[in-house]
Scaffold this motif. Structure first.
Motif, short mmCIF file in Angstrom:
data_model
loop_
_atom_site.label_atom_id
_atom_site.label_comp_id
_atom_site.label_asym_id
_atom_site.label_seq_id
_atom_site.Cartn_x
_atom_site.Cartn_y
_atom_site.Cartn_z
N ASP A 15 0.85 -1.18 0.00
CA ASP A 15 0.00 0.00 0.00
C ASP A 15 0.89 1.24 0.00
OD1 ASP A 15 -2.24 1.65 0.17
OD2 ASP A 15 -2.27 1.54 2.36
N ILE A 16 0.54 2.21 -0.82
CA ILE A 16 1.37 3.40 -0.96
C ILE A 16 1.52 4.12 0.38
CG2 ILE A 16 1.46 5.68 -2.05
CD1 ILE A 16 0.24 4.27 -4.55
N SER A 17 0.48 4.12 1.18
CA SER A 17 0.57 4.79 2.48
C SER A 17 1.51 4.08 3.44
CB SER A 17 -0.82 4.92 3.10
OG SER A 17 -1.36 3.65 3.35
N ALA A 18 1.87 2.82 3.15
CA ALA A 18 2.73 2.05 4.03
C ALA A 18 4.17 1.94 3.53
CB ALA A 18 2.16 0.64 4.21
N ILE A 19 4.49 2.59 2.44
CA ILE A 19 5.87 2.54 1.93
C ILE A 19 6.78 3.25 2.92
CG2 ILE A 19 7.42 3.30 0.08
CD1 ILE A 19 5.07 3.02 -1.85
N ALA A 20 7.85 2.59 3.29
CA ALA A 20 8.80 3.13 4.27
C ALA A 20 9.90 3.90 3.56
CB ALA A 20 9.39 2.01 5.11
N PHE A 21 10.06 5.16 3.94
CA PHE A 21 11.13 6.00 3.39
C PHE A 21 12.18 6.24 4.48
CE2 PHE A 21 9.15 6.82 -0.49
CZ PHE A 21 7.82 7.16 -0.30
N ASP A 22 13.40 6.46 4.07
CA ASP A 22 14.46 6.84 4.99
C ASP A 22 14.27 8.32 5.31
OD1 ASP A 22 16.76 7.43 6.39
OD2 ASP A 22 18.13 6.88 4.78
N CYS A 23 13.83 8.61 6.51
CA CYS A 23 13.53 10.00 6.89
C CYS A 23 14.77 10.87 7.00
CB CYS A 23 12.78 10.03 8.22
SG CYS A 23 11.12 9.37 8.06
N PHE A 24 15.94 10.26 7.04
CA PHE A 24 17.16 11.04 7.16
C PHE A 24 17.83 11.28 5.82
CE2 PHE A 24 16.55 8.86 11.21
CZ PHE A 24 16.44 9.95 12.04
N SER A 25 17.30 10.68 4.78
CA SER A 25 17.87 10.88 3.45
C SER A 25 17.49 12.26 2.94
CB SER A 25 17.34 9.81 2.49
OG SER A 25 17.78 10.09 1.18
N ARG A 26 18.45 12.92 2.31
CA ARG A 26 18.20 14.23 1.72
C ARG A 26 18.12 14.15 0.21
NH1 ARG A 26 22.62 17.86 4.65
NH2 ARG A 26 23.65 17.13 2.78
N ASP A 27 18.00 12.93 -0.30
CA ASP A 27 17.93 12.73 -1.75
C ASP A 27 16.65 13.36 -2.31
OD1 ASP A 27 18.95 11.57 -4.22
OD2 ASP A 27 17.25 10.21 -4.07
N ASP A 28 16.77 13.98 -3.47
CA ASP A 28 15.62 14.66 -4.06
C ASP A 28 14.53 13.70 -4.52
OD1 ASP A 28 17.32 13.70 -6.01
OD2 ASP A 28 17.39 15.55 -7.17
N ILE A 29 14.89 12.49 -4.89
CA ILE A 29 13.88 11.51 -5.30
C ILE A 29 12.95 11.19 -4.14
CG2 ILE A 29 13.49 9.14 -6.09
CD1 ILE A 29 16.21 9.34 -7.53
N LEU A 30 13.51 10.97 -2.96
CA LEU A 30 12.69 10.63 -1.80
C LEU A 30 11.80 11.79 -1.39
CD1 LEU A 30 15.14 8.50 0.35
CD2 LEU A 30 13.40 7.76 -1.26
N ARG A 31 12.27 13.02 -1.54
CA ARG A 31 11.42 14.17 -1.22
C ARG A 31 10.21 14.22 -2.14
NH1 ARG A 31 15.51 18.97 -1.17
NH2 ARG A 31 17.22 17.54 -0.92
N LEU A 32 10.43 13.96 -3.42
CA LEU A 32 9.32 13.94 -4.37
C LEU A 32 8.35 12.80 -4.06
CD1 LEU A 32 11.26 14.69 -7.66
CD2 LEU A 32 9.68 16.22 -6.47
N LEU A 33 8.88 11.62 -3.74
CA LEU A 33 8.02 10.48 -3.44
C LEU A 33 7.21 10.71 -2.17
CD1 LEU A 33 10.34 7.47 -4.36
CD2 LEU A 33 8.50 8.48 -5.73
N ARG A 34 7.80 11.36 -1.17
CA ARG A 34 7.05 11.68 0.05
C ARG A 34 5.91 12.64 -0.25
NH1 ARG A 34 12.24 11.50 2.95
NH2 ARG A 34 12.44 13.73 2.67
#
Length: 160
Positions: A15-34
């Motif tokens: 489920d998209i709401s359950a995808i785990a992201f690394d909260c300490f990553s500053r990568d731009d891809i993860l910011r967009l995905l969040r």
């Protein structure tokens, strides 16, 4: 026929709401995905964004009208166009880079609704070009304005 997003999850999907992201990553891809996850999990915002994406239809081969969203073969879902189009615009990426994300990047594939272990679906370069050319900077700006009216994004939270 263009779907917004599949209503029923397939075996192995997260489920998209359950995808785990690394909260300490500053990568731009993860910011967009969040940010995309925030759109997905906030129902009024999701409905407003998909209303904008409903206007994003290709022109028929004869050039006289838009294709019908209700008939024909299934195209790429609006959610997938949103995710890949946002990555393309937000990262100023070319289609080759977007293809690499869509086919190889685990978090991007989860965000697109693919399972981790049994999904062999791959995106061809031409499919991406045909669908993502419709996701213009103007469309992204309309979505951004809609998001700002709805109240921005929340900080990174890991699912419990």
């Amino acid at each position: 026929m263009r779907n917004i997003i599949r209503a029923q999850m397939q075996l192995g999907e997260c489920d998209i709401s359950a995808i785990a992201f690394d909260c300490f990553s500053r990568d731009d891809i993860l910011r967009l995905l969040r940010g995309l996850r925030h759109i997905y999990t906030t129902e009024p915002l999701r409905e407003a964004v998909f209303a904008i994406l409903a206007d994003v239809l290709p022109v028929r081969a004869d050039g006289e009208a838009f294709v019908s969203a209700d008939t024909g073969r299934p195209g790429m879902s609006q959610w997938r166009i949103l995710v890949l189009g946002t990555l393309r615009q937000g990262l100023n990426a070319d289609y080759d880079r977007v293809q690499e994300f869509a086919n190889q990047h685990r978090l991007v594939r989860q965000m697109l609704g693919h399972s981790d272990w049994s999904d062999e679906d791959r995106y061809s370069l031409q499919t991406l070009k045909d669908n993502l050319r419709l996701f213009t900077p103007e469309v992204l700006e309309r979505i951004n304005q809609c998001r700002c009216r709805q109240g921005g994004t929340r900080p990174c939270q890991t699912p419990s």
